[in-house]
Design a protein around this motif. Structure first.
Motif, PDB file in Angstrom:
ATOM      1  N   VAL A  44       0.840  -1.208   0.000  1.00 11.11           N
ATOM      2  CA  VAL A  44       0.000   0.000   0.000  1.00 11.11           C
ATOM      3  C   VAL A  44       0.875   1.258   0.000  1.00 11.11           C
ATOM      4  CG1 VAL A  44      -1.644   1.344   1.373  1.00 11.11           C
ATOM      5  CG2 VAL A  44      -1.961  -1.117   1.109  1.00 11.11           C
ATOM      6  N   TYR A  45       1.909   1.217   0.812  1.00  7.67           N
ATOM      7  CA  TYR A  45       2.854   2.344   0.903  1.00  7.67           C
ATOM      8  C   TYR A  45       3.461   2.639  -0.470  1.00  7.67           C
ATOM      9  CZ  TYR A  45       7.277   4.530   2.638  1.00  7.67           C
ATOM     10  OH  TYR A  45       8.357   5.328   2.887  1.00  7.67           O
ATOM     11  N   ALA A  46       3.919   1.580  -1.144  1.00  5.30           N
ATOM     12  CA  ALA A  46       4.526   1.764  -2.463  1.00  5.30           C
ATOM     13  C   ALA A  46       3.475   2.208  -3.478  1.00  5.30           C
ATOM     14  CB  ALA A  46       5.183   0.458  -2.913  1.00  5.30           C
ATOM     15  N   TRP A  47       2.301   1.645  -3.372  1.00  4.59           N
ATOM     16  CA  TRP A  47       1.224   1.982  -4.301  1.00  4.59           C
ATOM     17  C   TRP A  47       0.905   3.472  -4.218  1.00  4.59           C
ATOM     18  CZ3 TRP A  47      -4.049   3.332  -3.219  1.00  4.59           C
ATOM     19  CH2 TRP A  47      -4.910   3.295  -4.333  1.00  4.59           C
ATOM     20  N   LEU A  48       0.813   3.962  -2.988  1.00  3.56           N
ATOM     21  CA  LEU A  48       0.509   5.381  -2.809  1.00  3.56           C
ATOM     22  C   LEU A  48       1.651   6.253  -3.326  1.00  3.56           C
ATOM     23  CD1 LEU A  48      -1.113   5.156   0.709  1.00  3.56           C
ATOM     24  CD2 LEU A  48      -2.248   5.973  -1.361  1.00  3.56           C
ATOM     25  N   ALA A  49       2.880   5.766  -3.138  1.00  6.40           N
ATOM     26  CA  ALA A  49       4.027   6.558  -3.581  1.00  6.40           C
ATOM     27  C   ALA A  49       4.110   6.604  -5.104  1.00  6.40           C
ATOM     28  CB  ALA A  49       5.313   5.964  -3.002  1.00  6.40           C
ATOM     29  N   TRP A  50       3.794   5.499  -5.742  1.00  8.03           N
ATOM     30  CA  TRP A  50       3.925   5.411  -7.199  1.00  8.03           C
ATOM     31  C   TRP A  50       2.685   5.922  -7.933  1.00  8.03           C
ATOM     32  CZ3 TRP A  50       6.028  -0.269  -6.735  1.00  8.03           C
ATOM     33  CH2 TRP A  50       7.403  -0.222  -6.471  1.00  8.03           C
ATOM     34  N   ARG A  51       1.595   6.067  -7.200  1.00 11.57           N
ATOM     35  CA  ARG A  51       0.313   6.297  -7.838  1.00 11.57           C
ATOM     36  C   ARG A  51       0.260   7.558  -8.711  1.00 11.57           C
ATOM     37  NH1 ARG A  51      -4.558   8.301  -5.938  1.00 11.57           N
ATOM     38  NH2 ARG A  51      -6.368   7.440  -7.014  1.00 11.57           N
ATOM     39  N   PRO A  52       0.760   8.719  -8.228  1.00 14.43           N
ATOM     40  CA  PRO A  52       0.670   9.903  -9.087  1.00 14.43           C
ATOM     41  C   PRO A  52       1.296   9.674 -10.461  1.00 14.43           C
ATOM     42  CG  PRO A  52       1.370  10.518  -6.881  1.00 14.43           C
ATOM     43  CD  PRO A  52       1.357   9.031  -6.923  1.00 14.43           C
ATOM     44  N   ALA A  53       2.471   9.059 -10.480  1.00 14.18           N
ATOM     45  CA  ALA A  53       3.139   8.806 -11.754  1.00 14.18           C
ATOM     46  C   ALA A  53       2.349   7.800 -12.590  1.00 14.18           C
ATOM     47  CB  ALA A  53       4.553   8.295 -11.505  1.00 14.18           C
ATOM     48  N   MET A  54       1.707   6.842 -11.921  1.00  9.97           N
ATOM     49  CA  MET A  54       0.910   5.858 -12.656  1.00  9.97           C
ATOM     50  C   MET A  54      -0.335   6.505 -13.245  1.00  9.97           C
ATOM     51  SD  MET A  54       1.665   2.281 -10.802  1.00  9.97           S
ATOM     52  CE  MET A  54       0.439   1.489 -11.634  1.00  9.97           C
ATOM     53  N   GLN A  55      -0.872   7.480 -12.514  1.00 13.28           N
ATOM     54  CA  GLN A  55      -2.050   8.182 -13.036  1.00 13.28           C
ATOM     55  C   GLN A  55      -1.692   8.960 -14.296  1.00 13.28           C
ATOM     56  OE1 GLN A  55      -2.931  10.101  -9.311  1.00 13.28           O
ATOM     57  NE2 GLN A  55      -4.831   8.947  -9.064  1.00 13.28           N
ATOM     58  N   VAL A  56      -0.488   9.522 -14.294  1.00  8.86           N
ATOM     59  CA  VAL A  56      -0.029  10.228 -15.496  1.00  8.86           C
ATOM     60  C   VAL A  56       0.141   9.224 -16.628  1.00  8.86           C
ATOM     61  CG1 VAL A  56       1.856  11.574 -16.479  1.00  8.86           C
ATOM     62  CG2 VAL A  56       1.099  12.005 -14.135  1.00  8.86           C
ATOM     63  N   GLN A  57       0.747   8.100 -16.290  1.00  8.98           N
ATOM     64  CA  GLN A  57       0.985   7.068 -17.308  1.00  8.98           C
ATOM     65  C   GLN A  57      -0.332   6.543 -17.882  1.00  8.98           C
ATOM     66  OE1 GLN A  57       4.338   3.977 -17.099  1.00  8.98           O
ATOM     67  NE2 GLN A  57       2.602   2.844 -16.290  1.00  8.98           N
ATOM     68  N   ALA A  58      -1.361   6.550 -17.049  1.00  9.14           N
ATOM     69  CA  ALA A  58      -2.668   6.037 -17.478  1.00  9.14           C
ATOM     70  C   ALA A  58      -3.290   6.906 -18.569  1.00  9.14           C
ATOM     71  CB  ALA A  58      -3.604   5.941 -16.280  1.00  9.14           C
ATOM     72  N   GLN A  59      -2.818   8.152 -18.696  1.00  7.90           N
ATOM     73  CA  GLN A  59      -3.367   9.035 -19.736  1.00  7.90           C
ATOM     74  C   GLN A  59      -2.948   8.592 -21.128  1.00  7.90           C
ATOM     75  OE1 GLN A  59      -5.223  11.608 -18.543  1.00  7.90           O
ATOM     76  NE2 GLN A  59      -4.657  11.180 -16.430  1.00  7.90           N
ATOM     77  N   GLY A  60      -1.873   7.810 -21.203  1.00  5.48           N
ATOM     78  CA  GLY A  60      -1.310   7.461 -22.512  1.00  5.48           C
ATOM     79  C   GLY A  60      -2.108   6.396 -23.247  1.00  5.48           C
ATOM     80  N   GLU A  61      -1.454   5.846 -24.268  1.00  2.00           N
ATOM     81  CA  GLU A  61      -2.080   4.820 -25.099  1.00  2.00           C
ATOM     82  C   GLU A  61      -1.505   3.448 -24.729  1.00  2.00           C
ATOM     83  OE1 GLU A  61      -4.177   5.220 -28.083  1.00  2.00           O
ATOM     84  OE2 GLU A  61      -4.617   7.091 -27.011  1.00  2.00           O
ATOM     85  N   GLY A  62      -2.184   2.398 -25.153  1.00  2.31           N
ATOM     86  CA  GLY A  62      -1.602   1.062 -25.033  1.00  2.31           C
ATOM     87  C   GLY A  62      -2.009   0.341 -23.754  1.00  2.31           C
ATOM     88  N   TRP A  63      -1.611  -0.925 -23.671  1.00  2.00           N
ATOM     89  CA  TRP A  63      -2.076  -1.765 -22.564  1.00  2.00           C
ATOM     90  C   TRP A  63      -1.472  -1.380 -21.224  1.00  2.00           C
ATOM     91  CZ3 TRP A  63       1.335  -4.961 -19.869  1.00  2.00           C
ATOM     92  CH2 TRP A  63       2.582  -5.160 -20.470  1.00  2.00           C
ATOM     93  N   ILE A  64      -0.238  -0.856 -21.267  1.00  5.55           N
ATOM     94  CA  ILE A  64       0.377  -0.462 -19.990  1.00  5.55           C
ATOM     95  C   ILE A  64      -0.399   0.706 -19.387  1.00  5.55           C
ATOM     96  CG2 ILE A  64       2.441   0.545 -18.914  1.00  5.55           C
ATOM     97  CD1 ILE A  64       4.133  -1.184 -20.611  1.00  5.55           C
TER      98      ILE A  64
END
Ligand code: SF4
Ligand code: SF4
Ligand code: SF4
Lengths: 369, 259
Positions: A110-130
């Motif tokens: 959970v700790y890591a998830w919260l730390a990485w989440r903002p960057a993952m949210q940005v990544q989610a804006q992109g295209e593709g399966w990742i």
């Protein structure tokens, strides 16, 4: 009456804990140690420790995920692991550990998830399966308040102390093995865990990021300080044995008397310890050398692992009752070599999968809010 | 080990054997690694064994009969008779010393509280057993026993050890090793019953009885008569076993060296 005694008949006793145990103790120690290394950068939000926190967080998560697999594999009846939860046994350290471990694992994730989440949210804006996957994993675009990260981090830290205590106590309470039966063993597990974690951080820093000098420097400092403390602890342990202050340490010495292999091990340990400490100093003082920190990193990981190998495997070959030593040749099968390689393979896989899916090099939540 | 320490250990071995006659009321408390409450078995009894070393000829009949009775895998033993050759350094005379070993059904058994799933437990009659339906095979108890009395059974993949043949005692039979002992060296019985043979012998030889590794604080309930102090703890001896292997290099047994 002086007499020479020969033991003419003795059964061969196998070892009861396999190399899986070494892998678990190694991975879980790196896990709690590198969790500590994320604290200044991630939990306190100190800018100059952020790069260290990024690498350390990756190390923590990968080791925390793989460690319990090795633990499970060391059971002779792994499918019965649920018995731990069906028969809670508060007087057994191992049972206590089986309760702490899953909670710790969840909090670290959970700790890591919260730390990485903002960057993952940005990544989610992109295209593709990742991007799609990132969207799912980050559970929407809402902004998690920083207190959530702090709570998860503090919770993981509290539990990590529990892990340190239980892994140490579990082994140290075994009176039947005088070499384990000392208060210093848990301390040594933590110190050598920190050495190995800092070493692994340096290696990952060299291989997966741009060999950031600040990370190298901070990790080398951790290595230096913990090595000095380890030397102190080792010296105290030895003096307890020599002075007879601790009967169990005295017994431990007696059990190894006149054994050339164990003497060689002690000398080797001393040599690599001194080599690592000196190279850490040298690399910190000579600006040109810090880029080569990975050499110290390798040595540090080697020390952390070998310490556990000696403590958990080789000590089992010291006979309890009979004369001599049991011979333990590492097997090629799943309980031996394959187990060791398999765990490291799994860890590498976990590391690479995280590397592909998570933009862990991007800013952590610590700095985005 | 020097002489003084050896003598001291012998004294402790005797004292510990003596202390066991005063039954420790079951030590129960909630602290970590303390003994949990006992369960099952007859609370009126306390089984123990007395081994009269003067009557043991080292024939290993107990080893073999136990192996057959309890179906232990090849190479693992619930009981074994250690054999030592003792040579007098000045005269060169040699003597042999036999030491049957088995689980001591300790009054304070370190193998019990470590078990994370309560598979290993002590019965009210003192017998320490393993429930191998519950055992997860973590081998923690194997590490914790100071006597190497336990092993992981490769067939069941769970902990295995001497049970004082509880399955036989419970139906009024003697353990296999006792039954087969040529010299009648192994005496098992209830030490709470003052008229049992073991109680009478313990009373008669009180002060001569010794237990193994008294320094471990386990209060063993296998008592040795005719014991030599030097063998109470890990003896200062040279090992002399050789592996016997078949043509494929598989280990099939052991052989004495130099004979
Ligand atoms: S001899 Fe070992 S296995 Fe038997 S009760 Fe004592 S500690 Fe447990
Ligand atoms: S091996 Fe079995 S009996 Fe022994 S401690 Fe583990 S679960 Fe308990
Ligand atoms: S009492 Fe039974 S299990 Fe124990 S050593 Fe004798 S024959 Fe083997």
């Amino acid at each position: 009456m002086n007499s020479a005694v020969i033991e003419v008949l003795a059964p061969r006793y196998g070892i009861a804990w396999y190399p899986w145990a070494v892998q678990y103790f190694f991975l879980i120690a790196i896990s709690y140690s590198s969790l500590l290394l994320t604290v200044p950068g991630l939990l306190f939000g100190k800018k100059n420790y952020e790069s260290l926190a990024k690498v350390a967080l990756l190390v923590t998560v990968s080791c925390t995920l793989v460690g319990p697999v090795a633990l499970l594999a060391d059971l002779h009846q792994p499918l019965r692991f649920w018995h731990f939860y069906a028969n809670l046994t508060p007087w057994s350290w191992m049972s206590i550990g089986s309760l702490l471990l899953p909670v710790y694992l969840i909090l670290v994730v959970v700790y890591a998830w919260l730390a990485w989440r903002p960057a993952m949210q940005v990544q989610a804006q992109g295209e593709g399966w990742i991007a799609k996957l990132s969207g799912w994993v980050s559970l929407g675009q809402w902004c998690a308040p920083r207190w959530m990260l702090v709570v998860a981090g503090l919770g993981a830290l509290v539990l990590s102390v529990g892990i340190m205590v239980y892994t140490g106590a579990e082994v140290a309470i075994v009176k039947a093995r005088p070499l384990w039966n000392t208060y210093w063993l848990p301390v040594m597990f933590v110190l050598t865990g920190l050495v190995a974690a800092a070493g692994l951080v340096i290696l990952i820093n060299r291989l997966m990021t741009g060999n950031d000098q600040e990370v190298n420097e901070q990790s080398l400092k951790v290595i230096f300080v913990t090595m000095v403390l380890s030397a102190l602890v080792a010296a105290l342990w030895v003096s307890e044995g020599i002075t007879g202050f601790s009967p169990s340490v005295e017994q431990a010495f007696a059990s190894l008397q006149r054994n050339p292999e164990w003497r060689a091990v002690a000398i080797y340990g001393l040599l690599v310890g001194v080599a690592l400490t000196l190279s850490a100093i040298a690399m910190l003082r000579r600006p040109g050398w810090i880029g080569r920190s990975w050499l110290a990193g390798l040595l540090a990981v080697h020390i952390g692992w070998t310490f556990r190998w000696m403590v958990l495997m080789e000590v089992q070959t010291v006979a309890k009752n009979t004369a001599g030593y049991y011979h333990y040749a590492i097997e090629a099968g799943s309980s031996g070599l394959m187990g060791i390689i398999g765990t490291f393979g799994l860890w590498l896989a976990a590391l690479l999968i995280i590397d592909i899916l998570v933009p862990w090099k991007k800013s952590l939540q610590a700095s985005t809010h | 080990m020097d002489k003084i320490r050896r003598a001291l250990l012998g004294q402790i071995a005797k004292l510990t054997a003596g202390a066991a006659l005063v039954p420790l009321s079951s030590i129960t408390s909630a602290d970590i690694n303390d003994q949990p409450p006992r369960r099952e078995g007859d609370p009126e009894r306390r089984y123990a064994m007395l081994i009269d070393l003067r009557a043991c000829i080292g024939c290993q009949a107990c080893t073999a009969s136990c192996h057959i009775e309890n179906e232990a895998p090849l190479g693992n033993f619930r009981t074994i008779v250690s054999q030592y050759e003792v040579e007098h350094e000045e005269t060169g005379n040699t003597a042999t010393f036999m030491l049957p070993r088995l689980c001591n059904h300790c009054e304070n058994p370190p193998c019990v509280p470590v078990c994370p799933v309560q598979a290993t437990f002590q019965r009210e009659d003192g017998i320490v057993v393993v429930d191998n339906e519950a055992c997860v095979g973590c081998a923690y108890c194997v590490q914790a026993c100071p006597y190497d009395a336990r092993f992981i059974n490769e067939y069941t993949q769970t902990a295995d050890k001497c049970t004082f043949c509880a399955h036989r005692l419970d139906v009024g039979l003697l353990p296999a090793c006792v039954e087969s002992c040529v010299g009648g060296a192994r005496i098992i019985g209830d030490i709470r019953d003052p008229d049992s043979q073991i109680s009478r012998m313990m009373k008669e030889h009180y002060g001569e009885l010794m237990v193994l590794k008294p320094e471990m604080g386990t209060a063993p309930h296998v008592f040795y008569l005719g014991m030599d102090e030097r063998f109470v703890s890990r003896p200062d001896a040279k090992p002399a076993i050789w592996d016997v292997r078949d043509q494929q290099g598989e280990e099939i047994g052991y052989e004495f060296s130099g004979h």
